[in-house]
Design a protein around this motif. Structure first.
Motif, PDB file in Angstrom:
ATOM      1  N   CYS A 166       0.870  -1.229  -0.039  1.00  0.00           N
ATOM      2  CA  CYS A 166      -0.003  -0.253   0.067  1.00  0.00           C
ATOM      3  C   CYS A 166       0.856   1.186   0.081  1.00  0.00           C
ATOM      4  O   CYS A 166       0.291   2.222  -0.090  1.00  0.00           O
ATOM      5  CB  CYS A 166      -0.979   0.156   1.147  1.00  0.00           C
ATOM      6  N   CYS A 167       2.204   1.203   0.253  1.00  0.00           N
ATOM      7  CA  CYS A 167       3.037   2.290   0.330  1.00  0.00           C
ATOM      8  C   CYS A 167       3.398   2.861  -1.349  1.00  0.00           C
ATOM      9  O   CYS A 167       4.681   3.306  -1.534  1.00  0.00           O
ATOM     10  CB  CYS A 167       4.198   2.010   0.998  1.00  0.00           C
ATOM     11  N   HIS A 168       2.560   2.383  -2.240  1.00  0.00           N
ATOM     12  CA  HIS A 168       2.918   2.912  -3.583  1.00  0.00           C
ATOM     13  C   HIS A 168       1.665   4.126  -3.966  1.00  0.00           C
ATOM     14  O   HIS A 168       1.382   4.129  -5.485  1.00  0.00           O
ATOM     15  CB  HIS A 168       3.076   1.700  -4.455  1.00  0.00           C
ATOM     16  N   ARG A 222      -0.431   7.904  -3.698  1.00  0.00           N
ATOM     17  CA  ARG A 222      -0.261   9.394  -3.028  1.00  0.00           C
ATOM     18  C   ARG A 222      -0.563   9.486  -1.876  1.00  0.00           C
ATOM     19  O   ARG A 222      -1.610   9.099  -1.392  1.00  0.00           O
ATOM     20  CB  ARG A 222      -1.184  10.188  -4.051  1.00  0.00           C
ATOM     21  N   LEU A 223       0.347  10.053  -0.975  1.00  0.00           N
ATOM     22  CA  LEU A 223       0.398  10.330   0.232  1.00  0.00           C
ATOM     23  C   LEU A 223       0.191  11.702   1.065  1.00  0.00           C
ATOM     24  O   LEU A 223       1.194  12.266   0.589  1.00  0.00           O
ATOM     25  CB  LEU A 223       1.476   9.479   1.073  1.00  0.00           C
ATOM     26  N   ALA A 224      -0.751  11.987   1.567  1.00  0.00           N
ATOM     27  CA  ALA A 224      -0.772  13.481   1.945  1.00  0.00           C
ATOM     28  C   ALA A 224      -1.134  13.594   3.296  1.00  0.00           C
ATOM     29  O   ALA A 224      -1.632  12.418   3.872  1.00  0.00           O
ATOM     30  CB  ALA A 224      -1.827  14.129   1.072  1.00  0.00           C
ATOM     31  N   PRO A 261       7.341   3.729  -5.460  1.00  0.00           N
ATOM     32  CA  PRO A 261       7.313   3.523  -3.818  1.00  0.00           C
ATOM     33  C   PRO A 261       7.587   4.997  -3.205  1.00  0.00           C
ATOM     34  O   PRO A 261       7.948   6.042  -3.486  1.00  0.00           O
ATOM     35  CB  PRO A 261       8.549   2.620  -3.553  1.00  0.00           C
ATOM     36  N   CYS A 262       6.898   4.845  -1.888  1.00  0.00           N
ATOM     37  CA  CYS A 262       7.144   6.143  -0.820  1.00  0.00           C
ATOM     38  C   CYS A 262       8.785   6.187  -0.905  1.00  0.00           C
ATOM     39  O   CYS A 262       9.284   4.959  -0.458  1.00  0.00           O
ATOM     40  CB  CYS A 262       6.408   6.008   0.213  1.00  0.00           C
ATOM     41  N   PRO A 263       9.319   7.312  -0.678  1.00  0.00           N
ATOM     42  CA  PRO A 263      10.570   7.432  -0.544  1.00  0.00           C
ATOM     43  C   PRO A 263      10.966   6.938   0.741  1.00  0.00           C
ATOM     44  O   PRO A 263      12.145   6.508   1.098  1.00  0.00           O
ATOM     45  CB  PRO A 263      11.175   8.889  -0.619  1.00  0.00           C
ATOM     46  N   LEU A 264      10.040   6.761   2.002  1.00  0.00           N
ATOM     47  CA  LEU A 264      10.306   6.285   3.074  1.00  0.00           C
ATOM     48  C   LEU A 264      10.490   4.959   3.385  1.00  0.00           C
ATOM     49  O   LEU A 264      10.553   4.276   4.396  1.00  0.00           O
ATOM     50  CB  LEU A 264       9.682   6.969   4.116  1.00  0.00           C
ATOM     51  N   LEU A 265      10.188   4.255   2.050  1.00  0.00           N
ATOM     52  CA  LEU A 265      10.250   2.763   2.170  1.00  0.00           C
ATOM     53  C   LEU A 265      11.605   2.286   1.938  1.00  0.00           C
ATOM     54  O   LEU A 265      12.360   2.663   1.301  1.00  0.00           O
ATOM     55  CB  LEU A 265       9.478   2.056   1.003  1.00  0.00           C
ATOM     56  N   LYS A 266      12.043   1.426   3.118  1.00  0.00           N
ATOM     57  CA  LYS A 266      13.399   0.887   3.294  1.00  0.00           C
ATOM     58  C   LYS A 266      13.410  -0.405   3.320  1.00  0.00           C
ATOM     59  O   LYS A 266      12.861  -0.996   4.215  1.00  0.00           O
ATOM     60  CB  LYS A 266      14.385   1.493   4.125  1.00  0.00           C
ATOM     61  N   SER A 269      10.119  -1.938   4.304  1.00  0.00           N
ATOM     62  CA  SER A 269       9.151  -1.582   5.456  1.00  0.00           C
ATOM     63  C   SER A 269       9.448  -0.163   5.561  1.00  0.00           C
ATOM     64  O   SER A 269      10.350   0.570   4.963  1.00  0.00           O
ATOM     65  CB  SER A 269      10.073  -2.102   6.847  1.00  0.00           C
ATOM     66  N   CYS A 270       8.484   0.541   6.357  1.00  0.00           N
ATOM     67  CA  CYS A 270       8.428   2.047   6.475  1.00  0.00           C
ATOM     68  C   CYS A 270       9.604   2.306   7.463  1.00  0.00           C
ATOM     69  O   CYS A 270       9.666   1.814   8.760  1.00  0.00           O
ATOM     70  CB  CYS A 270       7.068   2.457   6.978  1.00  0.00           C
ATOM     71  N   ALA A 271      10.368   3.019   7.150  1.00  0.00           N
ATOM     72  CA  ALA A 271      11.559   3.759   7.804  1.00  0.00           C
ATOM     73  C   ALA A 271      11.151   4.762   8.801  1.00  0.00           C
ATOM     74  O   ALA A 271      12.145   5.154   9.758  1.00  0.00           O
ATOM     75  CB  ALA A 271      12.603   4.236   6.888  1.00  0.00           C
ATOM     76  N   VAL A 272       9.901   5.193   8.927  1.00  0.00           N
ATOM     77  CA  VAL A 272       9.474   6.328   9.852  1.00  0.00           C
ATOM     78  C   VAL A 272       8.247   5.533  10.582  1.00  0.00           C
ATOM     79  O   VAL A 272       7.282   6.454  11.043  1.00  0.00           O
ATOM     80  CB  VAL A 272       8.982   7.559   9.383  1.00  0.00           C
ATOM     81  N   HIS A 273       8.141   4.431  10.733  1.00  0.00           N
ATOM     82  CA  HIS A 273       7.096   3.768  11.165  1.00  0.00           C
ATOM     83  C   HIS A 273       6.315   4.411  12.427  1.00  0.00           C
ATOM     84  O   HIS A 273       5.401   4.470  12.886  1.00  0.00           O
ATOM     85  CB  HIS A 273       7.457   2.173  11.736  1.00  0.00           C
ATOM     86  N   VAL A 318       6.502   7.299  13.381  1.00  0.00           N
ATOM     87  CA  VAL A 318       5.864   8.606  13.450  1.00  0.00           C
ATOM     88  C   VAL A 318       4.921   8.661  11.863  1.00  0.00           C
ATOM     89  O   VAL A 318       4.634   9.847  11.235  1.00  0.00           O
ATOM     90  CB  VAL A 318       6.843   9.871  13.335  1.00  0.00           C
ATOM     91  N   ARG A 319       4.686   7.704  11.491  1.00  0.00           N
ATOM     92  CA  ARG A 319       4.241   7.698   9.889  1.00  0.00           C
ATOM     93  C   ARG A 319       2.758   8.215   9.936  1.00  0.00           C
ATOM     94  O   ARG A 319       1.798   8.171  11.183  1.00  0.00           O
ATOM     95  CB  ARG A 319       3.868   6.061   9.424  1.00  0.00           C
ATOM     96  N   PRO A 320       2.225   8.897   9.150  1.00  0.00           N
ATOM     97  CA  PRO A 320       1.205   9.738   9.076  1.00  0.00           C
ATOM     98  C   PRO A 320      -0.250   8.981   9.485  1.00  0.00           C
ATOM     99  O   PRO A 320      -0.274   7.843   9.246  1.00  0.00           O
ATOM    100  CB  PRO A 320       1.081  10.764   7.701  1.00  0.00           C
ATOM    101  N   LEU A 321      -1.090   9.830   9.608  1.00  0.00           N
ATOM    102  CA  LEU A 321      -2.567   9.273   9.918  1.00  0.00           C
ATOM    103  C   LEU A 321      -2.942   8.471   8.650  1.00  0.00           C
ATOM    104  O   LEU A 321      -3.786   7.336   8.797  1.00  0.00           O
ATOM    105  CB  LEU A 321      -3.490  10.377  10.296  1.00  0.00           C
ATOM    106  N   SER A 322      -2.855   8.989   7.561  1.00  0.00           N
ATOM    107  CA  SER A 322      -3.213   8.393   6.173  1.00  0.00           C
ATOM    108  C   SER A 322      -2.749   6.878   6.194  1.00  0.00           C
ATOM    109  O   SER A 322      -3.351   6.131   5.626  1.00  0.00           O
ATOM    110  CB  SER A 322      -2.774   9.049   5.147  1.00  0.00           C
ATOM    111  N   CYS A 323      -1.466   6.707   6.508  1.00  0.00           N
ATOM    112  CA  CYS A 323      -0.894   5.649   6.559  1.00  0.00           C
ATOM    113  C   CYS A 323      -1.478   4.808   7.492  1.00  0.00           C
ATOM    114  O   CYS A 323      -1.814   3.270   7.157  1.00  0.00           O
ATOM    115  CB  CYS A 323       0.655   5.487   6.832  1.00  0.00           C
ATOM    116  N   ARG A 324      -1.693   5.184   8.677  1.00  0.00           N
ATOM    117  CA  ARG A 324      -2.289   4.096   9.803  1.00  0.00           C
ATOM    118  C   ARG A 324      -3.761   3.771   9.448  1.00  0.00           C
ATOM    119  O   ARG A 324      -4.536   3.137  10.148  1.00  0.00           O
ATOM    120  CB  ARG A 324      -2.396   5.097  11.233  1.00  0.00           C
TER     121      ARG A 324
HETATM  122  S1  SF4 Z   1       5.389   6.817   5.258  1.00  0.00           S
HETATM  123 FE1  SF4 Z   1       5.885   4.879   5.821  1.00  0.00          FE
HETATM  124  S2  SF4 Z   1       3.720   3.887   5.924  1.00  0.00           S
HETATM  125 FE2  SF4 Z   1       3.288   5.827   4.922  1.00  0.00          FE
HETATM  126  S3  SF4 Z   1       3.655   5.442   2.799  1.00  0.00           S
HETATM  127 FE3  SF4 Z   1       5.339   5.780   3.300  1.00  0.00          FE
HETATM  128  S4  SF4 Z   1       6.545   3.860   3.811  1.00  0.00           S
HETATM  129 FE4  SF4 Z   1       4.343   3.494   3.705  1.00  0.00          FE
END
Ligand code: SF4
Length: 228
Positions: free
Chosen positions: A70-72, A74-76, A126-131, A134-138, A140-146
């Motif tokens: 799901c990390c592919h 648009r995230l706002a 992919p989101c740049p924060l995917l490493k 996995s989420c590299a900022v897990h 503090v990931r935003p509400l939209s991700c949660r």
């Molecule tokens: S912030 Fe983390 S959880 Fe949210 S889209 Fe990016 S990698 Fe995925």
């Protein structure tokens, strides 16, 4: 279910009141802003845990490390959430990792700036924060991700493969709660006379990584992030 509706309403209204109270009066500090954003994330997590106890998902939630499907998209997020992510990266990345992330964010921003959700789903970048998947900022990931909690990883895999032409079954109460807390956050910011811009993650990382003092500048009314 009345208890679930009350839970969502309470989380939303409590977030609005708290954001307005914490940010509505001087002195407004960068530390206070980031703390307020952290409390919004914690509120969402607490309410999600209550929701799962009230109305358990039909199957176990499948989300976890090494599950990047799901990390592919648009995230706002609200500016305080983005500033929290930037502060987290700043305090956890070494110089080489930061340079690599800045390059990745700039490249992805160049490919995605101005693209809407459907276009982003087709691009499937992919989101740049995917490493390493996995989420590299897990923390503090935003509400939209949660908000996104799937109960079927095979469906997520198919959704990813089809560029979101197929959907995945989500645990709806989690989606409602995370969005509710997000609405409360935005409403509280408006009550406090602060910005309510919806900030796109790639663009925010491209312009914000490695720059100190952004939270203070945002509190002073500067437009820091591209509006798209
Ligand atoms: S912030 Fe983390 S959880 Fe949210 S889209 Fe990016 S990698 Fe995925």
């Amino acid at each position: 279910m009345d208890a679930l509706v009350r839970l969502i309403e309470t989380a939303t209204l409590d977030q609005r009141r708290e954001t307005a109270r914490l940010m509505g009066k001087a002195p407004r500090t960068a530390k206070g802003l980031l703390r307020m954003a952290e409390r919004a994330l914690a509120r969402a997590e607490a309410a999600i845990a209550q929701a799962r106890a009230l109305l358990p998902p039909p199957r176990p939630v499948a989300c976890g490390p090494n599950c990047p499907f799901c990390c592919h998209v648009r995230l706002a997020a609200a500016a305080p959430e983005i500033l929290l992510v930037l502060a987290y990266v700043d305090s956890h990345w070494d110089d080489d990792s930061m340079t690599a992330l800045m390059r990745k964010a700039a490249n992805l921003d160049a490919l995605t700036r101005g693209k809407n959700e459907a276009e982003r789903e087709r691009l499937r970048l992919p989101c740049p924060l995917l490493k390493d998947g996995s989420c590299a900022v897990h923390p503090v990931r935003p509400l939209s991700c949660r908000a996104v909690a799937s109960v079927d990883v095979a469906a997520c895999r198919r959704a990813h493969a089809s560029r979101m032409a197929e959907g995945a079954p989500l645990y709806e109460p989690q989606y409602q709660i995370a969005n509710g807390v997000g609405y409360g956050l935005y409403a509280g910011l408006a009550d406090a006379g602060l910005g309510v811009e919806n900030v796109e993650m790639n663009a925010a990382l491209a312009v914000g990584l490695g720059k100190p003092g952004l939270a203070r500048r945002w509190l002073n009314g500067e437009t820091l992030f591209p509006l798209s």
